[in-house]
Design a protein around this motif. Structure first.
Motif, PDB file in Angstrom:
ATOM      1  N   ALA A   1      -7.469 -36.046  25.518  1.00  0.00           N
ATOM      2  CA  ALA A   1      -6.412 -35.089  25.843  1.00  0.00           C
ATOM      3  C   ALA A   1      -6.898 -33.960  26.737  1.00  0.00           C
ATOM      4  CB  ALA A   1      -5.853 -34.499  24.545  1.00  0.00           C
ATOM      5  N   ILE A   2      -8.205 -33.850  26.906  1.00  0.00           N
ATOM      6  CA  ILE A   2      -8.732 -32.804  27.773  1.00  0.00           C
ATOM      7  C   ILE A   2      -9.721 -33.445  28.744  1.00  0.00           C
ATOM      8  CG2 ILE A   2     -10.493 -32.143  26.031  1.00  0.00           C
ATOM      9  CD1 ILE A   2     -10.222 -29.249  27.126  1.00  0.00           C
TER      10      ILE A   2
ATOM     11  N   CYS B   1     -13.270 -35.123  22.352  1.00  0.00           N
ATOM     12  CA  CYS B   1     -11.829 -35.325  22.118  1.00  0.00           C
ATOM     13  C   CYS B   1     -11.512 -36.782  21.748  1.00  0.00           C
ATOM     14  CB  CYS B   1     -11.041 -34.912  23.350  1.00  0.00           C
ATOM     15  SG  CYS B   1      -9.270 -35.113  23.098  1.00  0.00           S
ATOM     16  N   PRO B   2     -10.922 -37.007  20.584  1.00  0.00           N
ATOM     17  CA  PRO B   2     -10.603 -38.386  20.197  1.00  0.00           C
ATOM     18  C   PRO B   2      -9.332 -38.911  20.867  1.00  0.00           C
ATOM     19  CG  PRO B   2      -9.982 -36.874  18.450  1.00  0.00           C
ATOM     20  CD  PRO B   2     -10.592 -36.041  19.524  1.00  0.00           C
ATOM     21  N   GLU B   3      -8.581 -38.030  21.521  1.00  0.00           N
ATOM     22  CA  GLU B   3      -7.296 -38.413  22.122  1.00  0.00           C
ATOM     23  C   GLU B   3      -7.344 -38.481  23.643  1.00  0.00           C
ATOM     24  OE1 GLU B   3      -4.438 -39.123  20.420  1.00  0.00           O
ATOM     25  OE2 GLU B   3      -5.582 -38.995  18.572  1.00  0.00           O
TER      26      GLU B   3
ATOM     27  N   PHE C   1      -3.318 -22.998  23.225  1.00  0.00           N
ATOM     28  CA  PHE C   1      -4.580 -23.648  23.614  1.00  0.00           C
ATOM     29  C   PHE C   1      -5.125 -22.879  24.806  1.00  0.00           C
ATOM     30  CE2 PHE C   1      -6.947 -27.788  23.358  1.00  0.00           C
ATOM     31  CZ  PHE C   1      -7.904 -27.462  24.300  1.00  0.00           C
TER      32      PHE C   1
ATOM     33  N   ILE D   1      -7.593 -22.437  19.742  1.00  0.00           N
ATOM     34  CA  ILE D   1      -6.424 -23.298  19.489  1.00  0.00           C
ATOM     35  C   ILE D   1      -5.686 -22.791  18.257  1.00  0.00           C
ATOM     36  CG2 ILE D   1      -5.633 -25.658  19.027  1.00  0.00           C
ATOM     37  CD1 ILE D   1      -8.311 -26.643  20.209  1.00  0.00           C
TER      38      ILE D   1
ATOM     39  N   CYS E   1      -2.747 -33.489  23.282  1.00  0.00           N
ATOM     40  CA  CYS E   1      -3.592 -32.882  22.256  1.00  0.00           C
ATOM     41  C   CYS E   1      -2.902 -32.868  20.888  1.00  0.00           C
ATOM     42  CB  CYS E   1      -3.919 -31.451  22.696  1.00  0.00           C
ATOM     43  SG  CYS E   1      -4.735 -30.476  21.449  1.00  0.00           S
ATOM     44  N   VAL E   2      -3.653 -33.179  19.844  1.00  0.00           N
ATOM     45  CA  VAL E   2      -3.102 -33.180  18.485  1.00  0.00           C
ATOM     46  C   VAL E   2      -3.705 -32.044  17.650  1.00  0.00           C
ATOM     47  CG1 VAL E   2      -2.514 -35.633  18.475  1.00  0.00           C
ATOM     48  CG2 VAL E   2      -4.812 -34.923  17.758  1.00  0.00           C
ATOM     49  N   ALA E   3      -4.286 -31.079  18.324  1.00  0.00           N
ATOM     50  CA  ALA E   3      -4.837 -29.881  17.676  1.00  0.00           C
ATOM     51  C   ALA E   3      -5.797 -30.222  16.533  1.00  0.00           C
ATOM     52  CB  ALA E   3      -3.703 -28.978  17.196  1.00  0.00           C
ATOM     53  N   CYS E   4      -6.681 -31.175  16.786  1.00  0.00           N
ATOM     54  CA  CYS E   4      -7.642 -31.577  15.746  1.00  0.00           C
ATOM     55  C   CYS E   4      -8.817 -30.598  15.667  1.00  0.00           C
ATOM     56  CB  CYS E   4      -8.164 -32.982  16.017  1.00  0.00           C
ATOM     57  SG  CYS E   4      -9.224 -33.072  17.483  1.00  0.00           S
ATOM     58  N   MET E   5      -8.964 -29.757  16.654  1.00  0.00           N
ATOM     59  CA  MET E   5      -9.995 -28.696  16.697  1.00  0.00           C
ATOM     60  C   MET E   5     -11.412 -29.217  16.987  1.00  0.00           C
ATOM     61  SD  MET E   5      -8.180 -26.060  16.043  1.00  0.00           S
ATOM     62  CE  MET E   5      -6.690 -25.551  15.227  1.00  0.00           C
ATOM     63  N   MET E   6     -11.524 -30.489  17.318  1.00  0.00           N
ATOM     64  CA  MET E   6     -12.873 -31.031  17.591  1.00  0.00           C
ATOM     65  C   MET E   6     -13.521 -30.300  18.764  1.00  0.00           C
ATOM     66  SD  MET E   6     -13.706 -33.712  15.643  1.00  0.00           S
ATOM     67  CE  MET E   6     -14.353 -35.170  16.415  1.00  0.00           C
ATOM     68  N   CYS E   7     -12.739 -30.100  19.819  1.00  0.00           N
ATOM     69  CA  CYS E   7     -13.308 -29.441  21.005  1.00  0.00           C
ATOM     70  C   CYS E   7     -13.676 -27.994  20.690  1.00  0.00           C
ATOM     71  CB  CYS E   7     -12.345 -29.529  22.183  1.00  0.00           C
ATOM     72  SG  CYS E   7     -10.695 -28.917  21.827  1.00  0.00           S
TER      73      CYS E   7
END
Ligand code: SF4
Ligand code: SF4
Length: 173
Positions: free
Chosen positions: A136-137, A132-134, A115, A98, A81-87
């Motif tokens: 990561a979840i 999530c763009p990564e 998180f 987050i 996760c890069v903590a982009c806050m999208m989710c």
């Protein structure tokens, strides 16, 4: 509106009780036949209801099933996760919390310092996974039983989410 008077025979309700018992008995014997066939390893017909003896017996889970979340790890064990806050932004139940922090690696902008997912509020829509763009979840742990005695215990922290593993697919449901 005129109220229909019931005849003496209708007031007894005997034909209705008989009809109800007939339907119940028909289903009982049909389903019992299905249970016996299943015990003997014979195929069960589609219209025979056979109860799965949960939790001793479990149905195979579909790989598409949305189950308890997990956070995907990098090779070094830290969250992807890069903590982009999208989710957190897309979550309709507002149950993701987050806190972003600087990542020690200059190539990665941020990391989650915190998180949390409040599973007591989550509606398992899967939007967080989609957004999530990564990648990561994910919701592929296969964990469906996570009842808790307190609301606090329903809050899954980053450590708990990182500890989850993907489910092992044995056969498709
Ligand atoms: S599954 Fe839906 S409700 Fe649950 S955390 Fe993800 S976005 Fe929120
Ligand atoms: S969308 Fe993905 S990368 Fe962004 S904060 Fe959520 S889990 Fe992390």
């Amino acid at each position: 509106m005129r109220k229909e008077e019931l005849t003496f025979w209708e007031q007894l309700y005997i034909p209705q009780i008989y009809e109800g018992l007939k339907v119940t008995a028909r289903h009982f014997f049909k389903n019992m036949k299905g249970h016996i066939a299943r015990l003997l390893g014979r195929p069960v017909k589609d219209d025979e209801t056979v109860t799965i003896q949960y939790p001793e017996e479990r149905r195979p889970l579909s790989p598409r099933l949305r189950s308890l979340h997990r956070l995907v790890k990098r090779a070094d064990g830290t969250p992807r996760c890069v903590a982009c806050m999208m989710c957190e932004t897309i979550c309709p139940a507002r149950c993701i919390y987050i806190v972003a922090a600087e990542h020690p690696n200059p190539d990665i902008e941020k990391r989650p310092a915190r998180f949390d997912i409040d599973l007591g509020k989550c509606i398992f829509c899967g939007y967080c996974v989609e957004a999530c763009p990564e990648d990561a979840i994910r919701m592929d742990t296969g964990i469906l039983e996570f009842a808790a005695y307190t609301r606090q215990d329903m809050i899954y922290t980053m450590e708990r989410l990182l500890a989850h593993e993907p489910m092992k697919i044995t056969s498709q449901g």
